[in-house]
Design a protein around this motif. Structure first.
Motif, PDB file in Angstrom:
ATOM      1  N   PHE A 262     -16.831  -6.425   4.271  1.00  0.00           N
ATOM      2  CA  PHE A 262     -16.114  -5.220   3.606  1.00  0.00           C
ATOM      3  C   PHE A 262     -15.189  -5.648   2.642  1.00  0.00           C
ATOM      4  N   TYR A 263     -15.080  -4.834   1.528  1.00  0.00           N
ATOM      5  CA  TYR A 263     -14.198  -5.258   0.463  1.00  0.00           C
ATOM      6  C   TYR A 263     -13.563  -3.997  -0.096  1.00  0.00           C
ATOM      7  N   GLY A 264     -12.127  -3.583  -0.054  1.00  0.00           N
ATOM      8  CA  GLY A 264     -11.692  -2.531  -0.570  1.00  0.00           C
ATOM      9  C   GLY A 264     -10.933  -2.661  -1.887  1.00  0.00           C
ATOM     10  N   TRP A 265     -10.980  -1.963  -2.835  1.00  0.00           N
ATOM     11  CA  TRP A 265     -10.220  -2.375  -3.925  1.00  0.00           C
ATOM     12  C   TRP A 265      -9.540  -0.971  -4.570  1.00  0.00           C
ATOM     13  N   VAL A 266      -8.181  -0.931  -4.340  1.00  0.00           N
ATOM     14  CA  VAL A 266      -7.629   0.408  -4.539  1.00  0.00           C
ATOM     15  C   VAL A 266      -6.404   0.078  -5.709  1.00  0.00           C
ATOM     16  N   ALA A 267      -6.388   0.822  -6.946  1.00  0.00           N
ATOM     17  CA  ALA A 267      -5.427   0.842  -7.980  1.00  0.00           C
ATOM     18  C   ALA A 267      -5.188   1.895  -8.439  1.00  0.00           C
ATOM     19  N   GLY A 268      -3.996   2.171  -8.847  1.00  0.00           N
ATOM     20  CA  GLY A 268      -3.486   3.469  -9.512  1.00  0.00           C
ATOM     21  C   GLY A 268      -1.856   3.677  -9.084  1.00  0.00           C
ATOM     22  N   GLU A 269      -1.578   4.929  -9.273  1.00  0.00           N
ATOM     23  CA  GLU A 269       0.031   5.455  -9.339  1.00  0.00           C
ATOM     24  C   GLU A 269       0.535   4.509  -7.966  1.00  0.00           C
ATOM     25  N   THR A 270       1.854   3.965  -8.359  1.00  0.00           N
ATOM     26  CA  THR A 270       2.141   2.947  -7.174  1.00  0.00           C
ATOM     27  C   THR A 270       2.791   3.808  -5.844  1.00  0.00           C
ATOM     28  N   ALA A 271       3.385   4.955  -6.112  1.00  0.00           N
ATOM     29  CA  ALA A 271       3.479   5.334  -4.733  1.00  0.00           C
ATOM     30  C   ALA A 271       2.506   6.007  -4.053  1.00  0.00           C
ATOM     31  N   LYS A 289      -6.911  -8.710   4.881  1.00  0.00           N
ATOM     32  CA  LYS A 289      -7.626  -9.794   4.008  1.00  0.00           C
ATOM     33  C   LYS A 289      -8.730  -9.224   3.554  1.00  0.00           C
ATOM     34  N   HIS A 290      -9.154  -7.873   3.988  1.00  0.00           N
ATOM     35  CA  HIS A 290     -10.179  -7.235   3.353  1.00  0.00           C
ATOM     36  C   HIS A 290      -9.757  -6.428   1.858  1.00  0.00           C
ATOM     37  N   LEU A 291      -8.484  -6.300   1.788  1.00  0.00           N
ATOM     38  CA  LEU A 291      -8.029  -5.225   0.855  1.00  0.00           C
ATOM     39  C   LEU A 291      -7.314  -5.631  -0.469  1.00  0.00           C
TER      40      LEU A 291
END
Ligand SMILES: Cc1cc2nc3c(=O)[nH]c(=O)nc-3n(C[C@H](O)[C@H](O)[C@H](O)COP(=O)(O)OP(=O)(O)OC[C@H]3O[C@@H](n4cnc5c(N)ncnc54)[C@H](O)[C@@H]3O)c2cc1C
Length: 304
Positions: A262-271, A289-291
């Motif tokens: 499993f691999y999660g990739w999250v990006a956007g507004e910091t709050a 470790k997956h994120l």
């Protein structure tokens, strides 16, 4: 002198098209584009915009440019902002960057709204002559990844579109949940399609709950495989979660899940990313470790 991972290039705007109401695609050219490279769909670059008095940037192309840049008084520095290489064809000398048009309050968005073909910028981008890892990207899942989660707002949509295109083009099409918050329904873009890819668009449409709410709802709706959840103490290794100051600290977690499923990739507004991080690590106890989780900009504050 040996080649550095990144270097300063001069680029020239060739043209601008409006992909959607709030996103413009700017295509740059110039001889120096031939010296660039990109390693991943979220490869980041720094662009230098004219100062408020109109003076163009004058960053020296030398390895210690950042020290020189930082040693100047802030008012004399050319504003520097981070963007994603959407497409690069170095041999054809074509570089594409997709800009969110969020108004004239920031130098980058203002430039993207007003620039004309022939306008020039400086950019710090990966150097084709450097043969190591540039280090300027974070999408780096295991080659045989089975389960991908992408959560983004419009600033990370260029990266997400590139990630999905790369997986599709390589015939590597794992089960993928993509959640993308955009200003309006009309800001949805054409993305690849495969069985097992589920794309969810979350349009703010001027909603009172505003920036990041769609991303946070997405994190609650995402289906996380049980194998990604850690047992034991929820706070273990997470001491920084509550203390993170979203106005000051850089939010940048990088997955280290080589060989995992499993691999999660999250990006956007910091709050918003900070809240998602708290939910994933503390409430759901996903093993970090997956994120990969990154604050791309701060609502109400300039981001450099
Ligand atoms: C690794 C990385 C990759 C990125 N890639 C891209 C990309 O490919 N395309 C892209 O458009 N952005 C991208 N961003 C985000 C971009 O760097 C920020 O949005 C940046 O703040 C824009 O600079 P500015 O000069 O327009 O505004 P700033 O001077 O930084 O900010 C001025 C005001 O505008 C607000 N603001 C900034 N960005 C937004 C926004 N998107 N929507 C609404 N308000 C905003 C700020 O909160 C502030 O109040 C990326 C950021 C990172 C860290």
């Amino acid at each position: 002198m040996s080649a550095t991972a990144y270097k300063i290039f001069e680029i020239e705007l060739l043209g601008r098209t409006f992909l959607t109401p709030n996103m413009a695609r700017l295509t740059f050219g110039g001889e120096q584009v031939a010296g660039m490279r990109t390693e991943a769909p979220d490869q980041r670059v720094k662009l230098f915009f004219p100062r408020s008095d109109g003076a163009p940037s004058a960053i020296p192309d030398r390895p210690d440019w950042y020290r020189i840049y930082k040693s100047a008084p802030p008012a004399e520095r050319a504003p520097m902002r981070t963007y994603t290489i959407r497409k690069l064809d170095a041999d054809a000398r074509r570089l594409v960057i997709d800009f969110v048009l969020h108004g004239e309050t920031g130098p980058a968005s203002r430039w993207a709204i007003n620039a004309e073909p022939g306008d020039r910028l400086q950019i710090s981008a990966p150097n084709r002559l450097f043969d190591g890892n540039s280090g300027g990207f974070d999408w780096d899942p295991p080659a045989d990844i089975a389960n991908v989660l992408l959560i983004a707002d419009e600033t990370a949509l260029p990266a997400v579109a590139g990630i999905l295109e790369q997986m599709y083009d390589r015939g590597n099409t794992p089960a993928t949940q993509a959640f993308i918050e955009v200003p309006s329904e009309d800001d949805r873009q054409q993305l690849p399609d495969w069985q097992g890819l589920e794309v969810n668009w979350l349009a703010r449409n001027g909603r009172a709950d505003g920036y990041g709410a769609g991303m946070i709802r997405s994190a609650q709706a995402a289906v996380i495989p049980e194998t990604a959840v850690t047992g034991g103490d929820a706070d273990s290794g997470c001491a920084d979660i509550d203390s993170l100051d979203v106005d000051r600290d850089i939010l940048w977690d990088r997955a280290s899940a080589a060989g995992d499923q499993f691999y999660g990739w999250v990006a956007g507004e910091t709050a918003a990313v900070s809240q998602i991080r708290k939910h994933f690590l503390k409430d759901l106890r996903i093993d970090r470790k997956h994120l990969t989780m990154m604050g791309y900009w701060r609502h109400g504050k300039p981001h450099v």
